[in-house]
Scaffold this active site. Structure first.
Site: not given
Ligand code: 0RA
Length: 643
Positions: A428, A506, A508, A510
């Site tokens: 990403e 990541d 997280d 997103d």
């Protein structure tokens, strides 16, 4: 040089013009580049005096008041009166534009400078400029303010001994350079001085930044010249031979110096200079070099039967694999393609470089068969690899009717061509992609960075999906086609270029969203990947913890593990670093935690997982909005684990 008299200096133009339109006279204009160009010009004058054989040292000082001082131990600028102008030579040099005469003739001036207008332009654009000349036991001094003489040339002292030299101090005019707040950049100057030390090969260059508290004198001196430069540029690791090679000669009034070193790695670095100015886009000297270099190696290989029958002939690029090389030419009247001097145009530079390199390199090869053998064998291997890669690409193209592209540009491919040993990380974002590229083991790990969110395939038409750049680059990189995208679409596992496809996003929200989008795509269009167990999810750590004085970070992959670890080390001092994204880890950390096969944790994606998740996919990603909102509301607290 001995007929160098004050009379030879031609007078063309005054300095007012320079102050009115500085950008016409200074490359880089009135910004930070132009500001440094003033210093470069004065330094180059000193260097020229060294190259002409009259000096061996140039000193550069950055003074507390923002001015700079440049000292050389050359002949000293002439101080006598010039008949024609009725002024001293030193005054003519610093006040009259194009005061050149032999000052910028081919024999004398080689380091480029401001199109030869040099010293007078610097003077015109300086708040003040002071020149001191040591000659004949006397110290002569003259001062200018904004280009005009304010203290005429006078003898201000005397000394015993034979030494001579020139000292120029100046302060760039802040009325001209209005936006410059930080003054000279010592890092930038240091880099140029080091480069000059390499390019002159024997001039001693002293640098001292007196604006700082911890003043330090630095000396740049590179006796090995461009060959030492080439060695410096070479990557660390293994080399094909011990000492860098040096090829030197003069042809057609062009001086040619080439340094090179061959590493066993794959990249190449070739720097080109004309009159000590770097030419980013090369030019005639580079062309001459490549022709001669390739020809010398080909001739040697043929004469010694070193390319096996049936093997492809190495190309110029194959021979350059692993090379670090510096090509420096010095010539009168260099012509460049643009003001920025990025490309050299002189034809004589091409023929001179070609003849010097061919002759000297052939000599090196003949005198050092081991070096010749190492370079040629490496190129032969590169040629074979290139041929194999081409064949593989053709296969891929045939297998994939939707994609006529070559491998995508942002793919950093691995070296291995054995799919069962190869992995690709789908990463990403460009910054994490950059870290992954640096941190990876390139023999078997490829990196494909994806930019932000990929297309939601649940929502889009098939035509749109196959036009999407991120999706196309995955299809092209994997090389096995796509399934379920129309009648003649098929997915052929045999052509798959990697047997481990690892999604790295990541830790997280997103990141998990992007992961979901990618998984949806694979599920719909490359299902055999999942059936075969080729699809994985990387597990980057959430935290790094340091206990007491420990240098090593301990990596933690979940909130719970963090609690457990802290509990187990009760009483110790600790520091917790939370990794908000992959991009926050440096390449080593990323390798250590997430990419090193010895230590990483990969989750294999199974079809059961996906079938179970499929409901979620549809709910989350499908065109139906209401159930989606419901799902998010219901599961808001589960945001981290929604796959
Ligand atoms: C012209 C003639 C001579 C020396 C120089 C120029 C000269 C210029 C600069 C600029 C910076 N440092 C310099 N050093 C020397 C030589 C005249 C003679 O002695 O015959």
């Amino acid at each position: 040089m001995s007929d160098y008299t004050a009379d030879n200096i031609q007078v063309l133009e005054g300095l007012e013009a320079v102050r009115k339109r500085p950008a016409m006279y200074v490359q880089g204009g009135t910004g930070i580049d132009g500001y440094h160009q003033l210093l470069t010009e004065i330094i180059d004058n000193g260097i020229d005096e060294c190259l002409a054989g009259f000096a061996d040292t140039v000193e550069v000082y950055l003074n507390k008041d923002g001015s700079a001082t440049i000292i050389d131990n050359g002949r000293g600028i002439p101080t006598g009166i010039m008949k024609k102008e009725g002024k001293t030579a030193i005054e003519v040099i610093f006040t009259i534009l194009h005061a050149g005469g032999k000052f910028d003739s081919s024999a004398y001036k080689v380091s480029g400078g401001l199109h030869g207008v040099g010293s007078s332009v610097v003077n015109a654009l300086s708040e003040w400029l002071i020149v001191e000349v040591k000659r004949d036991g006397k110290i002569h001094r003259i001062r200018f303010d904004r280009g005009k003489v304010t203290e005429p040339l006078a003898v201000v002292g005397s000394y015993k001994g034979k030494e001579t030299g020139t000292k120029v101090s100046f302060l760039p005019d802040n009325k001209i350079f209005e936006d410059i707040e930080t003054g000279f950049g010592s890092q930038r100057i240091r880099k140029r001085l080091k480069e000059l030390a390499y390019l002159t090969g024997g001039v001693k260059i002293v640098f001292q930044d007196d604006r700082h508290i911890d003043v330090r004198k630095e000396v740049f001196y590179e006796e090995g010249g461009v060959s030492a430069f080439a060695l410096d540029l070479a990557p660390e690791g293994k080399y094909l031979y011990d000492k860098p090679l040096l090829l030197q000669g003069v042809s057609d009034d062009v001086e040619v110096d080439v340094g090179m070193m061959h590493a066993s790695s794959y990249g190449q670095t070739v720097l080109t200079y004309a009159n000590m100015i770097t030419n980013r886009d090369g030019g005639t000297h580079l062309t001459g070099f490549k022709t001669a270099y390739t020809r010398a190696l080909n001739n040697y290989a043929r004469a010694n039967n070193m390319i096996k029958k049936g093997d492809p002939n190495p190309t110029g690029e194959d021979f350059l694999e692993g090379i670090s090389c510096v090509i420096s030419v010095k010539l009168g009247d260099p012509q460049f393609e643009s003001q920025a001097k990025v490309k050299l145009l002189n034809k004589e530079a091409q023929s001179a470089t070609q003849s010097v390199v061919y002759e000297k390199f052939t000599e090196v090869l003949e005198e050092n068969p081991k070096i010749a053998k190492a370079i040629i064998e490496k190129a032969a291997y590169a040629a074979k690899a290139r041929e194999a890669a081409r064949k593989a690409r053709e296969l891929v193209r045939r297998a994939n009717p939707f994609d006529n592209d070559d491998l995508p540009g942002k793919l950093a491919d691995c070296q291995s061509e054995d799919a069962s040993a190869s992995e690709i990380y789908i990463v990403e974002g460009d910054s994490a992609g950059g870290s992954a590229k640096q941190g990876r083991e390139r023999r078997f790990q490829a990196i494909l960075p994806l930019r932000g969110k990929i297309l939601n395939v649940e929502k889009a038409q098939i035509g749109k999906i196959l036009q999407n750049a991120e999706i196309r680059s995955m299809i092209a990189a994997f090389g096995a086609g796509v399934d379920g995208a129309g009648d003649d679409s098929f997915f052929n596992l045999e052509n798959l270029r990697y047997h481990r496809i690892i999604i790295m996003t990541d830790a997280d929200h997103d990141g998990s969203h992007i992961r979901t989008l990618i998984l949806t795509f694979f599920y719909r269009f490359m299902r055999p990947l999942i059936d075969e167990g080729y699809l994985y999810i990387a597990q980057p750590p959430l935290y790094g913890v340091k206990f007491g004085r420990a240098k090593q970070l301990e990596y933690v992959f979940s909130e719970q593990d963090l609690e457990t670890l802290l509990a187990a080390n009760k009483g110790k001092r600790y520091e917790v670093q939370r990794f908000k994204g992959l991009g926050e880890m440096n390449p080593e950390q990323l390798w250590e935690t997430t990419m090193n096969p010895e230590t990483r944790v990969l989750l294999r994606v199974t079809i059961d997982d996906v079938l179970e998740a499929n409901e979620t996919f549809e709910t989350l990603m499908g065109p139906d909005v209401p159930p989606r909102r419901e799902f998010i509301e219901d599961n808001a607290h589960l945001a981290q684990i929604d796959i």
